[in-house]
Enzyme design. Structure first.
Site, PDB file in Angstrom:
ATOM      1  N   SER A  75       1.030  -0.915  -0.047  1.00 20.80           N
ATOM      2  CA  SER A  75      -0.021  -0.247  -0.141  1.00 20.80           C
ATOM      3  C   SER A  75       0.953   1.233   0.035  1.00 20.80           C
ATOM      4  CB  SER A  75      -1.043   0.002   1.170  1.00 20.80           C
ATOM      5  OG  SER A  75      -1.695   1.532   1.341  1.00 20.80           O
TER       6      SER A  75
ATOM      7  N   LYS B 135      -4.279  -6.662   4.473  1.00 19.30           N
ATOM      8  CA  LYS B 135      -4.952  -5.682   3.305  1.00 19.30           C
ATOM      9  C   LYS B 135      -5.801  -5.044   2.474  1.00 19.30           C
ATOM     10  CE  LYS B 135      -2.898  -2.630  -0.098  1.00 19.30           C
ATOM     11  NZ  LYS B 135      -4.019  -2.302  -0.964  1.00 19.30           N
TER      12      LYS B 135
ATOM     13  N   HIS C  37      -7.241  -3.162   4.862  1.00 21.97           N
ATOM     14  CA  HIS C  37      -6.857  -1.927   5.027  1.00 21.97           C
ATOM     15  C   HIS C  37      -7.801  -0.939   4.332  1.00 21.97           C
ATOM     16  CE1 HIS C  37      -4.338   0.800   2.500  1.00 21.97           C
ATOM     17  NE2 HIS C  37      -3.977   1.067   3.510  1.00 21.97           N
ATOM     18  N   ASN C  38      -7.822  -2.092   2.801  1.00 22.11           N
ATOM     19  CA  ASN C  38      -8.242  -0.872   1.456  1.00 22.11           C
ATOM     20  C   ASN C  38     -10.054  -0.742   2.413  1.00 22.11           C
ATOM     21  OD1 ASN C  38      -6.100  -1.349  -0.151  1.00 22.11           O
ATOM     22  ND2 ASN C  38      -6.994  -1.045  -1.461  1.00 22.11           N
TER      23      ASN C  38
ATOM     24  N   GLU D  28      -9.889   1.675   4.053  1.00 22.61           N
ATOM     25  CA  GLU D  28      -9.609   2.841   3.501  1.00 22.61           C
ATOM     26  C   GLU D  28     -10.631   3.629   2.367  1.00 22.61           C
ATOM     27  OE1 GLU D  28      -7.377   2.708   0.152  1.00 22.61           O
ATOM     28  OE2 GLU D  28      -7.933   2.804  -1.048  1.00 22.61           O
TER      29      GLU D  28
HETATM   30  C1  6PG Z   1      -3.417   1.303  -1.617  1.00 20.36           C
HETATM   31  C2  6PG Z   1      -4.400   1.083  -2.391  1.00 20.36           C
HETATM   32  C3  6PG Z   1      -4.707   0.668  -3.522  1.00 20.36           C
HETATM   33  C4  6PG Z   1      -5.979   0.995  -4.384  1.00 20.36           C
HETATM   34  C5  6PG Z   1      -6.697   2.079  -4.629  1.00 20.36           C
HETATM   35  C6  6PG Z   1      -8.087   1.899  -5.024  1.00 20.36           C
HETATM   36  O1  6PG Z   1      -3.435   1.045  -0.828  1.00 20.36           O
HETATM   37  O2  6PG Z   1      -2.395   1.263  -2.211  1.00 20.36           O
HETATM   38  O3  6PG Z   1      -5.781   0.802  -1.736  1.00 20.36           O
HETATM   39  O4  6PG Z   1      -4.358  -0.290  -3.553  1.00 20.36           O
HETATM   40  O5  6PG Z   1      -5.825  -0.041  -5.402  1.00 20.36           O
HETATM   41  O6  6PG Z   1      -6.564   3.014  -3.245  1.00 20.36           O
HETATM   42  O7  6PG Z   1      -9.139   1.206  -4.739  1.00 20.36           O
HETATM   43  P1  6PG Z   1     -10.490   1.058  -5.212  1.00 20.36           P
HETATM   44  O8  6PG Z   1     -10.565   1.701  -6.327  1.00 20.36           O
HETATM   45  O9  6PG Z   1     -11.218   0.514  -4.831  1.00 20.36           O
HETATM   46  O10 6PG Z   1     -10.596   3.042  -5.052  1.00 20.36           O
END
Ligand code: 6PG
Length: 481
Positions: free
Chosen positions: A130, A184, A187-188, A191
């Protein structure tokens, strides 16, 4: 004969290129490969010019240039491309060699690949990476999991290229099988939740008439307090961003796409039966945003609230919004950790929750001061069952919850959608309820379907009542058996 490479990296898109340059800058010799070979030459002649990176013209060539045990990292699109590369690599490798998948792969795919490669004597690692382009180049957060035997071989590279927080690497071994990619994925999901919460705060502020520059100042202030984080920081800058046509944000279409990791988190939450409500709402909010044309039509037909957004003391209310955001964020992370705990139980992973907070503390998209507080909570009590019960977070919610309730109730009265802020509050109220109305739910299920219920004080004993006197006395579980 030239020196052999420490690691090979397949996939020269933006993440791959930057990771290679990062490894190179730390003194590792990297062999670069891409399915379209011209990309390798282009990369060597441009971005990697003057570095020690070497190129490969085929998978065979790449494999021959690697030190044993060979370490090969894939940074290709998640899904069939990963399987394809693995299948092509298998005949070229020997027992003990290591394949690492650094993409956003689905954790069950990673677990399956681990099993398949184990039979062939190969080691497999599924690692979360990430931090986007910048992170990949100067220090990502790395979340490796899979065959533990591989860790000692990749640890020096991984812990040298990753971000550091409080002088500690934001990379630690996560666990067996798909554990790294599961972490991960969460984590997303988090996010998605953080981004949605920020969007709701922005929506409230713009409805209260704040200009972009005023909002940017709020985010700047919040970024110097307990909400200090990468996502708040970039929001401050996005709000300030102007080009020749003025403020760019105002001209961006209000529909959000997604690649799927947030959705996977919500699906996992349903599968493991964990109420990860905020991330669920964040995913659905993106889905609702995507119905732009339908929303435009509905906006002409459906009436909203009678009360217009306005407050007597704007500064006070902005402070309420900050607290609401902070409290909801605590709930979101509590839910994320609940999900990891349940998945760990079912998959036999021995997850180190403080270690995960540390991995997310720097380098990644959700990096924040707040993750330092979570790390401290698990250091105080490694057995902590829920973040909400930690003294620090308990106190934070106690001091912020009146503000949170003000914000959610005002938003409802004004007709401004706050799905993440409000679902988090409902979760908080549900989680702290000794009594929920599920007694009635049990009665209803038994009434219409003879599904049985438990009596208070007689847990584990399921009984059925013939509620109407007209049904039979046979319960659903009786004929199920
Ligand atoms: C990271 C992000 C990355 C992710 C984007 C887009 O940790 O660097 O999580 O892995 O691909 O943030 O995610 P979405 O297209 O699902 O919004």
């Amino acid at each position: 004969m030239s020196q052999k490479a420490d690691i090979a990296l397949i996939g020269l898109a933006v993440m791959g290129q930057n990771l290679i340059l990062n490894m190179d800058s730390k003194g590792f010799i990297v062999c670069a490969y891409n399915r379209t070979i011209e990309k390798v030459t282009q990369f060597l002649n441009n971005e990697a010019k003057g570095s020690n990176v070497i190129g490969a013209t085929s998978l065979q060539d790449m494999v021959s240039k690697l030190r044993i045990p060979r370490k090969i990292m894939l940074l290709v699109k998640a899904g069939s491309a990963v399987d394809e590369f693995i299948n092509n690599l298998i005949p070229l490798l020997q027992p003990g060699d290591i394949i690492i998948d650094g993409g956003n792969s689905e954790y069950q795919d990673t677990a399956r690949r681990c099993n398949e490669l184990e039979v062939k004597g190969l080691l497999y690692v599924g690692s979360g990476v990430s931090g986007g382009e910048e992170g990949a180049r100067y220090g990502p957060s790395l979340m490796p999991g899979g065959h533990h035997e591989a860790w000692k071989h990749i640890q020096p590279i991984f812990q040298s290229i990753c971000a550091k927080a409080d002088n500690e690497p934001c990379c630690e071994w996560v666990g067996e099988g798909g554990a790294g990619h599961f972490v991960k994925m969460v984590h997303n999901g988090i996010e998605y939740g953080d981004m949605q919460l920020i969007c709701e705060a922005y929506d409230l502020m713009r409805n209260l008439g704040l200009t972009q520059s005023e909002m940017s100042k709020q985010f700047a202030r919040w970024n110097s307090e307990e909400l200090d984080s990468f996502l708040i920081e970039i929001t401050r800058d996005i709000l300030n961003y102007k080009n020749s046509e003025g403020e760019l944000l105002l001209r961006i279409r209000d529909t959000a796409g997604q690649k799927g990791t947030g959705k996977w988190t919500a699906i996992a939450a349903l599968q493991y039966g964990v109420p990860v409500t905020l991330i669920g709402e964040a995913v659905f909010s993106r889905c609702l945003s995507a119905l732009k044309n339908e929303r435009v039509e509905a906006s002409k037909l459906l009436k909203g609230a009678a009360t217009k957004p306005s407050v007597a003391n704007l500064q006070n209310f902005l402070n309420h919004i900050k607290h609401a955001l902070y409290c909801a964020k605590i709930v979101s992370y509590a839910q994320g950790f609940m999900l990891m705990r349940e998945a760990a139980k079912e998959n036999g992973w021995n997850l180190n929750y403080g270690g995960i907070a540390l991995m997310w503390r720097g380098g990644c998209i959700i990096r924040s001061a707040f993750l330092g507080n979570i790390k401290e909570a698990f250091t105080r009590n490694p057995q902590l069952s829920n973040l909400l019960l930690d003294g620090f977070f308990k106190k934070a919610i106690e001091s912020g919850q009146e503000s949170w309730r003000q914000v959610v109730s005002h938003a409802f009265m004004w007709g401004i959608p706050v799905p993440a802020l409000s679902s988090a509050l409902s979760f908080y109220d549900g989680y702290r309820s000794e009594k929920l109305p599920a007694n009635l739910l049990q009665a209803q299920r038994d009434f219409f379907g003879a599904h049985t219920y438990e009596l208070l004080g007689q847990e584990g004993k399921f009984v059925h009542t013939n509620w109407t006197g007209t049904g039979g006395n046979v319960s659903a579980s009786t004929y199920d058996a």
